[in-house]
Enzyme design. Structure first.
Site, PDB file in Angstrom:
ATOM      1  N   THR A 272       0.409 -14.349   0.205  1.00 26.12           N
ATOM      2  CA  THR A 272       1.857 -14.099   0.233  1.00 26.12           C
ATOM      3  C   THR A 272       2.608 -15.425   0.323  1.00 26.12           C
ATOM      4  O   THR A 272       2.328 -16.236   1.202  1.00 26.12           O
ATOM      5  CB  THR A 272       2.191 -13.180   1.421  1.00 26.12           C
ATOM      6  OG1 THR A 272       1.673 -11.878   1.127  1.00 26.12           O
ATOM      7  CG2 THR A 272       3.693 -13.058   1.650  1.00 26.12           C
TER       8      THR A 272
ATOM      9  N   GLN B 170      -2.711  -7.462  -6.788  1.00 23.35           N
ATOM     10  CA  GLN B 170      -2.939  -6.729  -5.538  1.00 23.35           C
ATOM     11  C   GLN B 170      -1.790  -5.760  -5.271  1.00 23.35           C
ATOM     12  O   GLN B 170      -0.624  -6.163  -5.164  1.00 23.35           O
ATOM     13  CB  GLN B 170      -3.088  -7.684  -4.348  1.00 23.35           C
ATOM     14  CG  GLN B 170      -3.726  -6.934  -3.168  1.00 23.35           C
ATOM     15  CD  GLN B 170      -3.647  -7.658  -1.850  1.00 23.35           C
ATOM     16  OE1 GLN B 170      -2.597  -8.215  -1.504  1.00 23.35           O
ATOM     17  NE2 GLN B 170      -4.719  -7.652  -1.088  1.00 23.35           N
TER      18      GLN B 170
ATOM     19  N   HIS C 236      -4.757  -3.017  -1.815  1.00 25.15           N
ATOM     20  CA  HIS C 236      -4.709  -3.663  -0.493  1.00 25.15           C
ATOM     21  C   HIS C 236      -4.859  -2.592   0.587  1.00 25.15           C
ATOM     22  O   HIS C 236      -3.904  -1.890   0.916  1.00 25.15           O
ATOM     23  CB  HIS C 236      -3.375  -4.386  -0.344  1.00 25.15           C
ATOM     24  CG  HIS C 236      -3.310  -5.345   0.815  1.00 25.15           C
ATOM     25  ND1 HIS C 236      -4.220  -5.333   1.853  1.00 25.15           N
ATOM     26  CD2 HIS C 236      -2.438  -6.362   1.097  1.00 25.15           C
ATOM     27  CE1 HIS C 236      -3.900  -6.296   2.719  1.00 25.15           C
ATOM     28  NE2 HIS C 236      -2.838  -6.931   2.277  1.00 25.15           N
TER      29      HIS C 236
ATOM     30  N   ASN D  10      -5.619  -5.387   6.637  1.00 23.62           N
ATOM     31  CA  ASN D  10      -4.594  -6.106   7.407  1.00 23.62           C
ATOM     32  C   ASN D  10      -3.477  -5.262   8.007  1.00 23.62           C
ATOM     33  O   ASN D  10      -2.338  -5.704   8.146  1.00 23.62           O
ATOM     34  CB  ASN D  10      -3.990  -7.224   6.544  1.00 23.62           C
ATOM     35  CG  ASN D  10      -5.045  -8.267   6.207  1.00 23.62           C
ATOM     36  OD1 ASN D  10      -6.111  -8.288   6.828  1.00 23.62           O
ATOM     37  ND2 ASN D  10      -4.748  -9.129   5.250  1.00 23.62           N
TER      38      ASN D  10
ATOM     39  N   TYR E 297      -1.794  -2.638   6.945  1.00 19.62           N
ATOM     40  CA  TYR E 297      -0.726  -2.038   6.135  1.00 19.62           C
ATOM     41  C   TYR E 297      -0.991  -0.533   5.964  1.00 19.62           C
ATOM     42  O   TYR E 297      -1.868   0.014   6.619  1.00 19.62           O
ATOM     43  CB  TYR E 297      -0.590  -2.803   4.816  1.00 19.62           C
ATOM     44  CG  TYR E 297      -0.156  -4.238   5.070  1.00 19.62           C
ATOM     45  CD1 TYR E 297       1.111  -4.520   5.596  1.00 19.62           C
ATOM     46  CD2 TYR E 297      -1.014  -5.313   4.861  1.00 19.62           C
ATOM     47  CE1 TYR E 297       1.508  -5.820   5.873  1.00 19.62           C
ATOM     48  CE2 TYR E 297      -0.629  -6.626   5.130  1.00 19.62           C
ATOM     49  CZ  TYR E 297       0.638  -6.869   5.647  1.00 19.62           C
ATOM     50  OH  TYR E 297       1.031  -8.151   5.926  1.00 19.62           O
TER      51      TYR E 297
ATOM     52  N   ARG F  35      -9.547  -4.192  -1.119  1.00 24.93           N
ATOM     53  CA  ARG F  35      -9.714  -5.150  -0.028  1.00 24.93           C
ATOM     54  C   ARG F  35      -9.656  -4.424   1.305  1.00 24.93           C
ATOM     55  O   ARG F  35      -8.710  -3.656   1.553  1.00 24.93           O
ATOM     56  CB  ARG F  35      -8.602  -6.204  -0.079  1.00 24.93           C
ATOM     57  CG  ARG F  35      -8.889  -7.396   0.814  1.00 24.93           C
ATOM     58  CD  ARG F  35      -7.807  -8.454   0.740  1.00 24.93           C
ATOM     59  NE  ARG F  35      -8.343  -9.784   1.029  1.00 24.93           N
ATOM     60  CZ  ARG F  35      -7.654 -10.782   1.579  1.00 24.93           C
ATOM     61  NH1 ARG F  35      -6.383 -10.616   1.901  1.00 24.93           N
ATOM     62  NH2 ARG F  35      -8.212 -11.942   1.806  1.00 24.93           N
TER      63      ARG F  35
ATOM     64  N   ASN G 111      -1.569  -7.363  12.253  1.00 25.77           N
ATOM     65  CA  ASN G 111      -0.525  -6.335  12.227  1.00 25.77           C
ATOM     66  C   ASN G 111      -0.846  -5.142  13.116  1.00 25.77           C
ATOM     67  O   ASN G 111      -0.581  -3.999  12.771  1.00 25.77           O
ATOM     68  CB  ASN G 111      -0.263  -5.886  10.780  1.00 25.77           C
ATOM     69  CG  ASN G 111       0.397  -6.984   9.972  1.00 25.77           C
ATOM     70  OD1 ASN G 111       1.389  -7.559  10.408  1.00 25.77           O
ATOM     71  ND2 ASN G 111      -0.153  -7.309   8.822  1.00 25.77           N
TER      72      ASN G 111
ATOM     73  N   GLY H 111      -8.673 -18.786   0.379  1.00 28.36           N
ATOM     74  CA  GLY H 111      -7.233 -18.618   0.525  1.00 28.36           C
ATOM     75  C   GLY H 111      -6.512 -19.937   0.690  1.00 28.36           C
ATOM     76  O   GLY H 111      -6.116 -20.576  -0.282  1.00 28.36           O
TER      77      GLY H 111
HETATM   78  C1  8OZ Z   1       0.884 -13.316   5.522  1.00 22.93           C
HETATM   79  C2  8OZ Z   1       2.253 -13.120   5.537  1.00 22.93           C
HETATM   80  C3  8OZ Z   1       2.777 -11.993   4.969  1.00 22.93           C
HETATM   81  C4  8OZ Z   1       1.953 -11.036   4.405  1.00 22.93           C
HETATM   82  C5  8OZ Z   1      -1.628  -9.883   4.371  1.00 22.93           C
HETATM   83  C6  8OZ Z   1       0.020  -9.590   2.662  1.00 22.93           C
HETATM   84  O1  8OZ Z   1      -1.901 -10.255   5.514  1.00 22.93           O
HETATM   85  C7  8OZ Z   1      -0.326 -10.229   3.780  1.00 22.93           C
HETATM   86  C8  8OZ Z   1       0.571 -11.234   4.394  1.00 22.93           C
HETATM   87  C9  8OZ Z   1       0.054 -12.378   4.967  1.00 22.93           C
HETATM   88  O2  8OZ Z   1      -2.423  -9.198   3.715  1.00 22.93           O
END
Ligand code: 8OZ
Length: 371
Positions: free
Chosen positions: A25, A101, A181, A184, A186, A233, A241, A330
């Site tokens: 990102t 992604q 995705h 992380n 989400y 992923r 998060n 990364g």
């Molecule tokens: C860092 C900052 C904002 C989003 C992720 C899409 O952790 C992100 C992300 C990473 O998968």
């Protein structure tokens, strides 16, 4: 013995090397549109002889509702498809391969980024202990995520259809495929984990139910563009998060068993804590990644096995000799557009500048020098 610099077939994706640019990102897409600066950035990293055998784009929102950060790109509209076309053309002109992604952030959002300033959506109305990046007048700042509302059962098919539509749009934009995705913390990960999913319907409770949303998303995108152009992923133990679950091993082995039947291009696993400790643990015991791969393969999975998190030359060699097929880098790719050349001669490497990771322009984006 496998090595990083040899070809690898991942489903329908014929890759020139095993070196992958991880999704990153960068918040340089105002109005959710890709642009010429982004095309230059990806093209700099696209030649497999010096850069990536495969590029995975930055996380890209499948809908306005799926957006959770300022200036991240989208792929739901025809205008967004057109904006991505010069990016894929620039990558292909370098002989590169690029997949998009696909992202829905769920509760990791802020009302100011949502349609009509509404609450973000999530499996359950539980706020994440997490932050998002908002950019005002070019200045990025971290802001706590907003309180989400729980999705109605009747809204779920519409989100599945947003994933399907985004996969179709990615192909229209010239991508070689897509990566879902599911990592992380989400939306998909929020459904997977008991701590963020307290639903009492068919999408919550048992592992079977918590994995239903992921299964429906993966079924939709593979039906739409073919499994051989789809990757996924996952991040089984990350605390990113506010993701948390007491028994990730059972959960993710169940996921891997499902994925094994889909003929995917690849499965991309983040080991440990995203962008941090590789040996981070969550849940009852130390996570067994070998068992995860075995569960995938025993279910018939033949996709490439991609690993990520803090890899260097030595770690990559070791992983390839223990069954990995692809290694995603990364931060190293942020600072080293010619990372393959540098890996090949064992350095030197430029140092990534954290101050320019999120937002801004060319500085810290397209101005890292080559060897
Ligand atoms: C860092 C900052 C904002 C989003 C992720 C899409 O952790 C992100 C992300 C990473 O998968």
């Amino acid at each position: 013995m496998k090595n990083l610099f040899e070809p690898c077939q991942a489903g329908q994706l014929q890759l020139a090397t095993r070196i992958v640019m991880a999704p990153l990102t960068r918040n340089r897409a105002p109005h959710a549109l890709a642009n010429a600066l982004m095309a230059e950035y990806y093209a700099q990293r696209a030649n497999p002889a010096t850069g990536a055998g495969l590029i995975i784009t930055e996380a890209t929102a499948i809908s306005h509702q799926g957006q959770g950060y300022s200036d991240v790109p989208g792929i739901w509209s025809a205008e967004q498809v057109r904006a991505w076309q010069p990016v894929t053309a620039a990558v292909h002109a370098q002989g590169g391969k690029i997949v998009m992604q696909l992202w829905h952030v769920g509760r990791i959002s802020h009302t100011s980024l949502q349609p009509n300033g509404q609450a973000p959506v999530a499996p359950s109305a539980i706020v994440a202990k997490s932050k998002t990046v908002l950019i005002e007048n070019g200045v990025p700042r971290f802001e706590p995520t907003s309180m989400p509302r729980a999705l109605e059962l009747t809204e779920i098919p519409g989100i599945i259809s947003d994933y399907r539509h985004a996969a179709k749009n990615a192909m229209l934009a010239g991508f070689d495929g897509i990566e879902v995705h599911a990592a992380n913390g989400y939306l998909i990960d929020q459904f997977l984990r008991a701590d963020s999913n307290q639903r009492q319907d068919a999408y919550g409770g048992s592992i079977e139910n918590r994995t239903r949303f992921l299964k429906e998303v993966m079924t939709a995108v593979t039906q739409e563009i073919g499994g051989g152009r789809c990757g996924i992923r996952i991040s089984p133990v990350t605390p990113a998060n506010d993701a948390s679950d007491a028994s990730p091993q059972n959960l993710f082995e169940h996921v891997a068993g499902f994925l094994g039947a889909l003929n995917l291009a690849y499965v991309h696993t983040i080991e440990g804590s995203t962008g941090a400790a590789r040996d981070y643990q969550q849940g009852e015991k130390s996570f067994d990644y070998t068992a995860l791969k075995t569960a995938y393969q025993q279910a018939g999975g033949q996709g490439a096995w991609m690993l990520n998190n803090g890899y260097d030359n030595e770690l990559a060699k070791n992983a390839l000799s223990h069954g990995a097929d692809l290694i995603a880098f990364g931060k190293a790719f942020i600072a080293n557009p010619d990372l393959a050349s540098r890996l090949q001669q064992n350095g030197p490497y430029n140092t990534p500048d954290r101050g320019t990771f999120y937002g801004g322009g060319a500085k810290g984006y397209t101005d890292y020098p080559g060897l």
